[in-house]
Scaffold this active site. Structure first.
Site, PDB file in Angstrom:
ATOM      1  N   LYS A 106      57.583  12.961  83.094  1.00 17.26           N
ATOM      2  CA  LYS A 106      56.709  12.913  81.924  1.00 17.26           C
ATOM      3  C   LYS A 106      56.118  14.282  81.652  1.00 17.26           C
ATOM      4  O   LYS A 106      55.636  14.907  82.598  1.00 17.26           O
ATOM      5  CB  LYS A 106      55.590  11.912  82.188  1.00 17.26           C
ATOM      6  CG  LYS A 106      54.580  11.787  81.078  1.00 17.26           C
ATOM      7  CD  LYS A 106      53.466  10.887  81.480  1.00 17.26           C
ATOM      8  CE  LYS A 106      52.414  10.939  80.389  1.00 17.26           C
ATOM      9  NZ  LYS A 106      51.141  10.490  80.830  1.00 17.26           N
ATOM     10  N   CYS A 124      45.053   4.351  86.331  1.00 15.27           N
ATOM     11  CA  CYS A 124      44.454   5.685  86.322  1.00 15.27           C
ATOM     12  C   CYS A 124      42.963   5.501  86.058  1.00 15.27           C
ATOM     13  O   CYS A 124      42.535   4.445  85.608  1.00 15.27           O
ATOM     14  CB  CYS A 124      45.081   6.551  85.235  1.00 15.27           C
ATOM     15  SG  CYS A 124      44.667   8.303  85.423  1.00 15.27           S
ATOM     16  N   ARG A 151      44.957  11.174  74.147  1.00 17.04           N
ATOM     17  CA  ARG A 151      43.552  11.234  74.566  1.00 17.04           C
ATOM     18  C   ARG A 151      42.624  10.782  73.443  1.00 17.04           C
ATOM     19  O   ARG A 151      41.545  10.267  73.711  1.00 17.04           O
ATOM     20  CB  ARG A 151      43.228  12.638  75.084  1.00 17.04           C
ATOM     21  CG  ARG A 151      43.993  12.884  76.381  1.00 17.04           C
ATOM     22  CD  ARG A 151      43.816  14.239  76.978  1.00 17.04           C
ATOM     23  NE  ARG A 151      44.756  14.403  78.099  1.00 17.04           N
ATOM     24  CZ  ARG A 151      44.981  15.537  78.718  1.00 17.04           C
ATOM     25  NH1 ARG A 151      44.337  16.633  78.354  1.00 17.04           N
ATOM     26  NH2 ARG A 151      45.848  15.589  79.706  1.00 17.04           N
ATOM     27  N   TYR A 165      56.617   5.031  71.982  1.00 17.33           N
ATOM     28  CA  TYR A 165      55.831   4.361  70.944  1.00 17.33           C
ATOM     29  C   TYR A 165      56.724   3.793  69.839  1.00 17.33           C
ATOM     30  O   TYR A 165      56.262   3.043  69.000  1.00 17.33           O
ATOM     31  CB  TYR A 165      54.780   5.334  70.378  1.00 17.33           C
ATOM     32  CG  TYR A 165      53.830   5.796  71.470  1.00 17.33           C
ATOM     33  CD1 TYR A 165      52.804   4.958  71.903  1.00 17.33           C
ATOM     34  CD2 TYR A 165      54.009   7.018  72.131  1.00 17.33           C
ATOM     35  CE1 TYR A 165      51.968   5.328  72.934  1.00 17.33           C
ATOM     36  CE2 TYR A 165      53.169   7.403  73.172  1.00 17.33           C
ATOM     37  CZ  TYR A 165      52.160   6.557  73.569  1.00 17.33           C
ATOM     38  OH  TYR A 165      51.344   6.914  74.612  1.00 17.33           O
ATOM     39  N   LYS A 172      54.659  14.332  86.823  1.00 20.26           N
ATOM     40  CA  LYS A 172      53.832  14.320  85.610  1.00 20.26           C
ATOM     41  C   LYS A 172      53.203  15.687  85.442  1.00 20.26           C
ATOM     42  O   LYS A 172      52.476  16.162  86.317  1.00 20.26           O
ATOM     43  CB  LYS A 172      52.764  13.240  85.711  1.00 20.26           C
ATOM     44  CG  LYS A 172      51.808  13.239  84.522  1.00 20.26           C
ATOM     45  CD  LYS A 172      50.857  12.066  84.542  1.00 20.26           C
ATOM     46  CE  LYS A 172      49.867  12.169  83.398  1.00 20.26           C
ATOM     47  NZ  LYS A 172      48.956  11.031  83.354  1.00 20.26           N
TER      48      LYS A 172
HETATM   49  C1  PBG Z   1      46.509   8.697  81.993  1.00 15.56           C
HETATM   50  C2  PBG Z   1      47.695   8.887  81.115  1.00 15.56           C
HETATM   51  C3  PBG Z   1      47.924   9.872  80.141  1.00 15.56           C
HETATM   52  C4  PBG Z   1      49.135   9.542  79.545  1.00 15.56           C
HETATM   53  C5  PBG Z   1      49.627   8.419  80.190  1.00 15.56           C
HETATM   54  N1  PBG Z   1      48.731   8.034  81.155  1.00 15.56           N
HETATM   55  C6  PBG Z   1      47.073  10.982  79.659  1.00 15.56           C
HETATM   56  C7  PBG Z   1      46.756  12.123  80.509  1.00 15.56           C
HETATM   57  O1  PBG Z   1      47.221  12.231  81.652  1.00 15.56           O
HETATM   58  O2  PBG Z   1      45.974  12.936  80.048  1.00 15.56           O
HETATM   59  C8  PBG Z   1      49.768  10.281  78.409  1.00 15.56           C
HETATM   60  C9  PBG Z   1      50.659   9.471  77.537  1.00 15.56           C
HETATM   61  C10 PBG Z   1      50.977  10.078  76.221  1.00 15.56           C
HETATM   62  O3  PBG Z   1      50.603  11.231  75.912  1.00 15.56           O
HETATM   63  O4  PBG Z   1      51.625   9.389  75.418  1.00 15.56           O
HETATM   64  N2  PBG Z   1      46.340   9.627  82.963  1.00 15.56           N
END
Ligand code: PBG
Length: 326
Positions: A248, A120, A205, A313, A195
């Site tokens: 997700k 990403c 974040r 986690y 997602k």
């Molecule tokens: C990157 C990404 C995110 C998460 C996984 N890959 C954050 C987002 O999309 O803002 C979130 C993972 C989590 O909250 O544990 N895009």
């Protein structure tokens, strides 16, 4: 047949009876441990909103992963925090960037451990969006080439599975084509297929230092009200070559795990996201619920709903718990 001939409590009388008829098992072989990795040495910086999770330098990552692998955790997923961010997300595809560096070190120290890399741009862009931006808009097609370059850099370093999480249209096909051209025909893609734009990513974040600097992610991540659209996202990713599809977040989306499994029969992953971790940790920290019991119940519900793979986690901790009292 019904009561009094039927008594469902008969098979609940002892732990042994309950175990004999248990339909869903939670075993360590399905768990993936996420790690946040950054440059430097001997860094183990706590993430405030995710007690027990850290930003790790590569040496500390190896230490943590060695311990996880020793307890039986089969796989990790890496998120990189680069030293510098820019508008082009240069750090995302640099061959010696933080993720390829960490992958090489992990594969050298622990060759059996599966290393998954999140692909990403949000951790690498100065504006914090998952794609390239022009005039305040997140561009789809120009982003694909950058994602493909990042995926190839990760695979070149030895990543076992590539996991795009950006939600641009067409990225799975772009990544598949680029991986094949680079000689990585056998590297699987686990796409973050369904997602959702979710408040439950808040702590991540902070952990990945990736909040968007303007606007939000609603123009690319999905509206959480939509299920049919999620199935279309999954169908498209499968058509483009995804080997594993992900739903997700997890807790609020068990219906989709179920529907994706029923409809496609593909390997399904679920991401037990940072906000789900943070809220349970907070409650447990206050003594309001028992962490271990709640975690087992939650992770088992993902498996019951149809998930094969759980990114959580808690992976290392669950592995330890399973080892000490299976
Ligand atoms: C990157 C990404 C995110 C998460 C996984 N890959 C954050 C987002 O999309 O803002 C979130 C993972 C989590 O909250 O544990 N895009």
């Amino acid at each position: 047949m019904h009561f009094p001939a039927v008594r469902l409590r008969r098979l609940r009388q002892t732990a042994a009876l309950r175990a004999l008829v248990r339909e869903t098992e939670l075993s360590v072989s399905h768990l993936v441990q996420p790690y946040f990795v950054r440059a430097g040495r001997n860094i183990r910086k706590p993430i405030g909103s995710m007690p027990g999770q850290f930003q790790l330098s590569v040496d500390q990552l190896i230490r943590a992963a060695t311990e996880a692998a020793r307890c039986g955790v089969p796989a990790v997923i890496l998120f990189g925090i680069p030293e510098r961010k820019d508008a082009q997300a240069s750090g995302a595809f640099a061959p010696n960037g933080i993720v390829p560096t960490a992958v090489r070190a992990l594969k050298k120290a622990l060759p059996e451990l599966l290393v998954i890399t999140d692909v990403c741009l949000c951790e690498y862009t100065s504006h914090g969006h998952c794609g390239l931006v022009r005039q305040g808009k997140v561009l789809n097609d120009p982003t694909l080439a950058v994602l493909a370059k990042a995926a190839v850099a990760h695979a070149d370093a030895g990543a076992d599975i590539i996991a795009p999480s950006d939600m641009m249209d067409g990225r799975v096909a772009a990544i598949r084509t680029a991986l094949d051209r680079a000689g990585h025909r056998d590297t699987p893609i686990m796409s973050y297929a369904a997602k959702f734009s979710s408040a439950f990513y808040g702590p991540f974040r902070e952990a990945a230092e990736s909040p968007p600097q303007f606007g939000d992610r609603k123009t690319y991540q999905m509206d959480f009200a939509n299920a049919n659209e999620a199935l279309r996202e999954v169908a498209l990713d499968i058509a483009e070559g995804a080997d594993i599809v992900m739903v997700k977040p997890g807790l609020s989306y068990l219906d989709l795990i179920w529907r994706v499994k029923e409809k496609f029969g593909y390997p399904v992953a679920v991401y037990n996201v940072s906000g789900e971790y943070a809220m349970l940790k907070a409650a447990a920290g206050n003594g309001w619920l028992d962490e271990k019991s709640a975690v087992f119940e939650m992770l088992t519900s993902f498996r019951r709903a149809g998930a094969d793979i759980i990114l959580t986690y808690w992976a290392s901790e669950v592995a330890r718990w399973l080892k000490s009292s299976p």
